[in-house]
Design a protein around this motif. Structure first.
Motif, PDB file in Angstrom:
ATOM      1  N   ASP A 109     -18.879  -6.371   1.823  1.00  0.00           N
ATOM      2  CA  ASP A 109     -19.588  -7.235   2.783  1.00  0.00           C
ATOM      3  C   ASP A 109     -18.531  -7.934   3.607  1.00  0.00           C
ATOM      4  N   TYR A 110     -18.587  -7.729   4.911  1.00  0.00           N
ATOM      5  CA  TYR A 110     -17.695  -8.528   5.750  1.00  0.00           C
ATOM      6  C   TYR A 110     -18.351  -9.870   5.977  1.00  0.00           C
ATOM      7  N   PRO A 111     -17.543 -10.909   6.136  1.00  0.00           N
ATOM      8  CA  PRO A 111     -18.155 -12.211   6.428  1.00  0.00           C
ATOM      9  C   PRO A 111     -19.000 -12.106   7.698  1.00  0.00           C
ATOM     10  N   GLY A 112     -20.128 -12.774   7.721  1.00  0.00           N
ATOM     11  CA  GLY A 112     -21.053 -12.651   8.841  1.00  0.00           C
ATOM     12  C   GLY A 112     -22.147 -11.651   8.507  1.00  0.00           C
ATOM     13  N   HIS A 113     -22.452 -11.503   7.211  1.00  0.00           N
ATOM     14  CA  HIS A 113     -23.589 -10.714   6.712  1.00  0.00           C
ATOM     15  C   HIS A 113     -23.561  -9.263   7.151  1.00  0.00           C
ATOM     16  N   CYS A 114     -22.385  -8.728   7.417  1.00  0.00           N
ATOM     17  CA  CYS A 114     -22.332  -7.319   7.774  1.00  0.00           C
ATOM     18  C   CYS A 114     -21.962  -6.525   6.540  1.00  0.00           C
ATOM     19  N   VAL A 115     -22.881  -5.667   6.079  1.00  0.00           N
ATOM     20  CA  VAL A 115     -22.589  -4.824   4.921  1.00  0.00           C
ATOM     21  C   VAL A 115     -21.926  -3.548   5.428  1.00  0.00           C
ATOM     22  N   ALA A 116     -20.627  -3.417   5.204  1.00  0.00           N
ATOM     23  CA  ALA A 116     -19.891  -2.256   5.720  1.00  0.00           C
ATOM     24  C   ALA A 116     -20.045  -1.059   4.796  1.00  0.00           C
ATOM     25  N   LEU A 117     -20.088  -1.309   3.486  1.00  0.00           N
ATOM     26  CA  LEU A 117     -20.308  -0.236   2.514  1.00  0.00           C
ATOM     27  C   LEU A 117     -21.274  -0.759   1.462  1.00  0.00           C
ATOM     28  N   GLY A 145     -19.415  10.522  10.141  1.00  0.00           N
ATOM     29  CA  GLY A 145     -20.530   9.586  10.286  1.00  0.00           C
ATOM     30  C   GLY A 145     -20.444   8.882  11.613  1.00  0.00           C
ATOM     31  N   PRO A 146     -21.562   8.339  12.058  1.00  0.00           N
ATOM     32  CA  PRO A 146     -21.556   7.661  13.354  1.00  0.00           C
ATOM     33  C   PRO A 146     -20.691   6.407  13.331  1.00  0.00           C
ATOM     34  N   SER A 147     -20.452   5.894  14.500  1.00  0.00           N
ATOM     35  CA  SER A 147     -19.644   4.688  14.615  1.00  0.00           C
ATOM     36  C   SER A 147     -20.261   3.547  13.812  1.00  0.00           C
ATOM     37  N   GLY A 148     -19.440   2.842  13.073  1.00  0.00           N
ATOM     38  CA  GLY A 148     -19.930   1.726  12.276  1.00  0.00           C
ATOM     39  C   GLY A 148     -20.461   2.141  10.922  1.00  0.00           C
ATOM     40  N   ALA A 149     -20.333   3.439  10.574  1.00  0.00           N
ATOM     41  CA  ALA A 149     -20.874   3.918   9.303  1.00  0.00           C
ATOM     42  C   ALA A 149     -20.056   3.440   8.101  1.00  0.00           C
ATOM     43  N   GLY A 150     -18.802   3.079   8.339  1.00  0.00           N
ATOM     44  CA  GLY A 150     -17.973   2.601   7.236  1.00  0.00           C
ATOM     45  C   GLY A 150     -16.813   3.519   6.899  1.00  0.00           C
ATOM     46  N   LYS A 151     -16.514   4.472   7.772  1.00  0.00           N
ATOM     47  CA  LYS A 151     -15.429   5.442   7.500  1.00  0.00           C
ATOM     48  C   LYS A 151     -14.081   4.740   7.372  1.00  0.00           C
ATOM     49  N   SER A 152     -13.764   3.928   8.368  1.00  0.00           N
ATOM     50  CA  SER A 152     -12.470   3.233   8.326  1.00  0.00           C
ATOM     51  C   SER A 152     -12.392   2.312   7.125  1.00  0.00           C
ATOM     52  N   THR A 153     -13.500   1.691   6.809  1.00  0.00           N
ATOM     53  CA  THR A 153     -13.513   0.759   5.683  1.00  0.00           C
ATOM     54  C   THR A 153     -13.118   1.483   4.393  1.00  0.00           C
ATOM     55  N   VAL A 154     -13.641   2.707   4.206  1.00  0.00           N
ATOM     56  CA  VAL A 154     -13.282   3.480   3.014  1.00  0.00           C
ATOM     57  C   VAL A 154     -11.767   3.669   2.948  1.00  0.00           C
ATOM     58  N   ASP A 203      -7.091   8.291  10.143  1.00  0.00           N
ATOM     59  CA  ASP A 203      -8.294   7.663  10.692  1.00  0.00           C
ATOM     60  C   ASP A 203      -8.433   8.075  12.152  1.00  0.00           C
ATOM     61  N   GLU A 204      -9.391   8.949  12.446  1.00  0.00           N
ATOM     62  CA  GLU A 204      -9.616   9.491  13.794  1.00  0.00           C
ATOM     63  C   GLU A 204      -8.305  10.001  14.405  1.00  0.00           C
ATOM     64  N   PRO A 205      -7.607  10.910  13.737  1.00  0.00           N
ATOM     65  CA  PRO A 205      -6.285  11.312  14.244  1.00  0.00           C
ATOM     66  C   PRO A 205      -6.373  12.044  15.574  1.00  0.00           C
ATOM     67  N   THR A 218     -13.369  11.106  10.791  1.00  0.00           N
ATOM     68  CA  THR A 218     -13.497  11.588  12.173  1.00  0.00           C
ATOM     69  C   THR A 218     -14.946  11.642  12.619  1.00  0.00           C
ATOM     70  N   HIS A 219     -15.189  11.581  13.959  1.00  0.00           N
ATOM     71  CA  HIS A 219     -16.477  12.054  14.450  1.00  0.00           C
ATOM     72  C   HIS A 219     -16.294  13.231  15.401  1.00  0.00           C
ATOM     73  N   ASP A 220     -15.223  13.942  15.192  1.00  0.00           N
ATOM     74  CA  ASP A 220     -14.940  15.123  15.997  1.00  0.00           C
ATOM     75  C   ASP A 220     -15.632  16.330  15.374  1.00  0.00           C
TER      76      ASP A 220
HETATM   77  N1  LIG Z   1     -12.926  -7.102   9.944  1.00  0.00           N
HETATM   78  C1  LIG Z   1     -14.238  -6.972  10.053  1.00  0.00           C
HETATM   79  N2  LIG Z   1     -15.062  -8.057  10.070  1.00  0.00           N
HETATM   80  C2  LIG Z   1     -16.378  -7.935  10.174  1.00  0.00           C
HETATM   81  N3  LIG Z   1     -17.020  -6.773  10.252  1.00  0.00           N
HETATM   82  C3  LIG Z   1     -16.278  -5.641  10.257  1.00  0.00           C
HETATM   83  C4  LIG Z   1     -14.858  -5.682  10.164  1.00  0.00           C
HETATM   84  N4  LIG Z   1     -14.376  -4.417  10.189  1.00  0.00           N
HETATM   85  C5  LIG Z   1     -15.464  -3.617  10.283  1.00  0.00           C
HETATM   86  N5  LIG Z   1     -16.604  -4.351  10.323  1.00  0.00           N
HETATM   87  C6  LIG Z   1     -17.975  -3.822  10.391  1.00  0.00           C
HETATM   88  O1  LIG Z   1     -18.129  -2.974   9.296  1.00  0.00           O
HETATM   89  C7  LIG Z   1     -18.901  -1.825   9.665  1.00  0.00           C
HETATM   90  C8  LIG Z   1     -18.125  -0.562   9.305  1.00  0.00           C
HETATM   91  O2  LIG Z   1     -16.951  -0.510  10.100  1.00  0.00           O
HETATM   92  P1  LIG Z   1     -15.936   0.709  10.073  1.00  0.00           P
HETATM   93  O3  LIG Z   1     -14.780   0.327  10.881  1.00  0.00           O
HETATM   94  O4  LIG Z   1     -15.678   1.098   8.661  1.00  0.00           O
HETATM   95  O5  LIG Z   1     -16.784   1.826  10.792  1.00  0.00           O
HETATM   96  P2  LIG Z   1     -16.311   3.291  11.216  1.00  0.00           P
HETATM   97  O6  LIG Z   1     -17.225   4.225  10.528  1.00  0.00           O
HETATM   98  O7  LIG Z   1     -14.876   3.472  11.025  1.00  0.00           O
HETATM   99  O8  LIG Z   1     -16.667   3.269  12.770  1.00  0.00           O
HETATM  100  P3  LIG Z   1     -15.868   4.006  13.978  1.00  0.00           P
HETATM  101  O9  LIG Z   1     -16.296   5.421  13.954  1.00  0.00           O
HETATM  102  O10 LIG Z   1     -16.404   3.308  15.185  1.00  0.00           O
HETATM  103  O11 LIG Z   1     -14.442   3.793  13.738  1.00  0.00           O
HETATM  104  C9  LIG Z   1     -19.186  -1.962  11.144  1.00  0.00           C
HETATM  105  O12 LIG Z   1     -20.493  -2.436  11.286  1.00  0.00           O
HETATM  106  C10 LIG Z   1     -18.200  -2.982  11.619  1.00  0.00           C
HETATM  107  O13 LIG Z   1     -18.742  -3.747  12.654  1.00  0.00           O
END
Ligand SMILES: Nc1ncnc2c1ncn2[C@@H]1O[C@H](COP(=O)(O)OP(=O)(O)OP(=O)(O)O)[C@@H](O)[C@H]1O
Ligand SMILES: [Mg+2]
Lengths: 246, 296
Positions: free
Chosen positions: A22-30, A47-56, A174-176, A206-208
């Motif tokens: 959970d990122y602060p601000g009630h955003c559940v990233a994973l 996965g689409p943008s914001g799916a949580g790929k980078s977070t993993v 990450d999106e190389p 990737t989303h390629d």
């Molecule tokens: N530092 C952060 N603080 C708050 N929310 C964040 C932070 N980093 C990512 N998020 C949120 O977490 C969710 C997942 O982000 P993430 O970067 O993992 O997505 P992604 O799949 O890599 O997207 P993209 O394809 O656009 O790179 C998104 O909704 C994003 O807004």
């Protein structure tokens, strides 16, 4: 749920169990992600943008920490590491980004050397290793070029060479290919594939669509923070079907 | 740590300094000036303290100035009269001609400018005991007993002036030294803050590939150390130059306060002294900047 045996843990490069972020601000990233990746695997995370790929990927290098759940990488329990132990985790992981992240005022050679020198490698070790990695990524002919004298694809090759310099067990990308044209992208993925064949575990977020479909390797598909598909020889577009089907 | 890594750290620190360009030059100059003034203030304080400590040998002297109208005869009889006082050890007469000759030697332009000798005869009274000086001076000031005496200067008075001067120098010195130390620290911190910003890409790559936090910080510490040490060294050369000028000037003054004893301050010690202070300032300034601006 029993804990996995020691041998299984050692056989796995990555184990995630019930991981939520959970990122602060009630955003559940994973939310509640469990997965394992064996040593030597090549895996796409899509996965689409914001799916949580980078977070993993960030969780694997301790650039981000779990809210709940456990992450094991290379035999280390990531969230239990003390700050002083994090470097030891990172020394076994090479990372490549969409924006290459090269130092603009240093040459190709110096960029790769920098990554080695900061881990204490001596001048001689650097001198021996750099031609090898530059050869591997096909940049051996431009050691004295500065990043702004190179194309995007060439810069990404140098970034990969830097990630390989310290002989990592795990390579994260990450999106190389995010900033590259389709043909150059295929070349980069081919390079990552070769690195995988030499033994490193490789994970590409990737989303390629093209590169995923061309390779037909294991695909982990994420949507809104959940792992929605894990296919051994996957394609990208089935993600859409799953998402639509939900 | 390996020797080759030390070489790398110094090389990186030098890159930072060069990359900061004029900012580095400005920082180094300011640190140099601060440390030079700091060194000068500390030295002056020590020297005045030393001079004060040397004074007690002169506590038993009193200068008695005769009225300009007094004849040599009167001077001599006054001398005899003072010699008869029990607490007096000896009395020397320094005639106005001797004093004039002395002054001509010391400052010929001044004596040439004067129409004739305005000086007066002086009796240098040496008391048997330093403790008697105050009473003795009081007695000599009695105009009924000594009608031809114009002025009495006991050395206590000069020493008192010197002492209050020493206190002043010390207080100003402490204030200046503290302000300059704070200023130096601030300049180093600010310079390292700029470096940390200019180096943000390097820092993130170091952190990414698994460099230890000390390895990430050391180039910044080395940079702070460089500014402190080089600033301290150049500053100490300024202090040495200034000190020799001041010594030259003070020697010309021929002050009686300086007649006894020589300075035990070994002048070149100012070099390791200021380099050491600079090093401490440089490292502390870097540490402050790292704590606030580097999170790796
Ligand atoms: N530092 C952060 N603080 C708050 N929310 C964040 C932070 N980093 C990512 N998020 C949120 O977490 C969710 C997942 O982000 P993430 O970067 O993992 O997505 P992604 O799949 O890599 O997207 P993209 O394809 O656009 O790179 C998104 O909704 C994003 O807004
Ligand atoms: Mg992303």
């Amino acid at each position: 749920m029993k804990t996995l045996s020691k041998s299984t843990l050692l056989g796995n490069m990555i184990t995630m169990r019930n991981v939520s972020v959970d990122y602060p601000g009630h955003c559940v990233a994973l939310s509640d992600v469990s997965l394992t990746i064996s040593r030597g695997e090549f895996v796409f995370i899509v996965g689409p943008s914001g799916a949580g790929k980078s977070t993993v990927l960030k969780l694997l290098t301790h650039a981000e920490t779990v809210t709940t759940g456990t992450v094991m990488v290379n035999g280390l329990e990531v969230e239990k590491l003390k700050p002083s132990e994090v470097p030891n985790l990172r020394r076994h992981i090479g990372v490549v980004f969409q924006d290459f992240g090269l130092l603009p005022d240093r040459t190709v050679y110096e960029n790769v050397a920098f990554a080695m020198r900061v881990l204490g490698s001596g001048r001689r070790a650097v001198k021996e290793r750099i031609p090898v990695v530059l050869e591997m990524v096909g940049m051996a002919h431009r050691p004295d070029a500065f990043p702004n004298q190179l194309s995007g694809g060439e810069q990404q090759r140098v970034a990969i060479a830097r990630a390989l310099a310290n002989q990592p067990d795990l390579l994260l990308a990450d999106e190389p290919t995010g900033n590259l044209d389709p043909e150059t992208s295929l070349g980069i993925v081919e390079l990552l594939h070769q690195i995988n064949e030499q033994g490193a575990t490789v994970i590409v977020a990737t989303h390629d669509v093209a590169i995923v479909d061309q390779r037909e390797r294991r695909v982990l598909a994420f949507s809104e923070g959940r792992l929605v598909r894990d296919e051994a020889c996957g394609r990208y577009d089935t993600v859409a079907e799953v998402s639509v089907g939900k | 740590m390996k020797v080759s890594s030390i070489g790398f750290l110094f090389h990186e620190a030098w890159l930072n300094i060069r990359r900061n360009g004029w900012m580095s030059v400005a920082a180094l100059s300011t640190i140099t000036v601060s440390l030079a003034v700091l060194g000068g203030v500390l030295w002056a304080g020590l020297r005045v303290h030393e001079i004060v400590a040397q004074q007690p040998q002169q506590f038993n002297m009193i200068d008695v100035f005769m009225k300009p109208t007094a004849s040599r005869q009167i001077s001599l009889s006054t001398k005899t009269k003072i010699e008869s006082i029990k607490s007096v050890k000896s009395v020397f007469l320094i005639t106005k001609e001797q004093a004039w000759a002395d002054l001509t030697h010391r400052d010929p332009t001044l004596t040439k400018a004067l129409p004739d000798n305005p000086l007066m005869d002086r009796l240098q009274v040496v008391a048997r005991n330093g403790a008697d000086v105050k009473n003795l001076a009081h007695l000599l000031k009695n105009s009924q007993l000594f009608p031809n005496v114009m002025q009495v200067n006991d050395s206590g008075k000069e020493v008192r002036i010197l002492l209050s001067f020493a206190t002043l120098v010390r207080n100003i010195g402490i204030f200046l030294a503290l302000s300059l130390a704070v200023a130096t620290l601030f300049i180093v911190t600010n310079t390292i803050r700029l470096t940390a910003y200019a180096r943000r890409r390097e820092i993130s790559i170091m952190s990414l590939v698994g460099a230890t936090s000390w390895f990430i910080r050391l180039p910044l510490l080395v940079e702070g150390l460089f500014h402190g040490v080089v600033g301290g060294f150049i500053g100490s050369l300024f202090v040495l130059a200034a000190a020799s000028e001041v010594a030259h000037f003070v020697a010309q003054l021929n002050s009686p306060l300086l007649m006894y004893g020589t300075s035990s301050i070994i002048s070149w010690y100012v070099i390791p002294g200021l380099v050491g202070i600079g090093a401490i300032m440089g490292i502390s300034g870097s540490l402050l900047a790292i704590r606030r601006y580097v999170h790796a």
